[in-house]
Design a protein around this motif. Sequence first.
Motif, short mmCIF file in Angstrom:
data_model
loop_
_atom_site.label_atom_id
_atom_site.label_comp_id
_atom_site.label_asym_id
_atom_site.label_seq_id
_atom_site.Cartn_x
_atom_site.Cartn_y
_atom_site.Cartn_z
N GLY A 112 0.81 -1.22 0.00
CA GLY A 112 0.00 0.00 0.00
C GLY A 112 0.84 1.26 0.00
O GLY A 112 0.30 2.36 0.12
N THR A 151 -3.19 8.39 2.48
CA THR A 151 -3.42 7.37 3.49
C THR A 151 -2.27 7.32 4.49
O THR A 151 -1.19 7.84 4.25
CB THR A 151 -3.54 5.97 2.84
N THR A 188 -0.49 4.07 6.27
CA THR A 188 -0.45 2.61 6.35
C THR A 188 0.35 2.22 7.59
O THR A 188 1.37 2.84 7.91
CB THR A 188 0.19 2.01 5.08
N THR A 243 -5.05 0.46 7.28
CA THR A 243 -4.86 1.62 6.39
C THR A 243 -5.88 2.66 6.78
O THR A 243 -7.08 2.39 6.81
CB THR A 243 -5.05 1.22 4.91
N THR A 276 -7.69 6.08 5.89
CA THR A 276 -7.95 6.91 4.71
C THR A 276 -8.59 8.22 5.12
O THR A 276 -9.09 8.38 6.19
CB THR A 276 -8.87 6.20 3.71
#
Length: 133
Positions: A90, A114, A116, A131, A133
């Motif tokens: 990611g 994001t 992570t 994650t 967001t």
Amino acid sequence: MPLRFTRAMSVLLVAGALAAAGLAPSAAADTITAAPTSRLDVGAGVTRFVVDSAGATYAVFTNEDTVRVYAPGASGDAVPIRTLAGDKTGLREPTGVAVDRFGYIYVTNNNGSTVTIYPPSADGNAEPVQTIT
């Protein structure tokens, strides 16, 4: 009830993790000072780095979508002991890194906005445990 993060809280979380550790991200550099007596030549491309409580250095390479971890006391042209990279990670233009007191790794990603989060032993093409967001 699980804790839910907003984007603003995510930014504060990463900033807080850095502040709590008494660390601040660096400016981009070819050479970073990982400890008062050692210099680590990581080459071009480092966007940010942080040193955890055990002395390991976590360096973010934005253009490579990579986070490399160097051993405590590493100096010179050291080889990383772990590298987070790959499609499952990611990592999308990572721009910041923090490590909490439990060793969890928090990476801010510019592409996708994001954060992570990886377990302490994350290596290779590891998926994040969360994650934001």
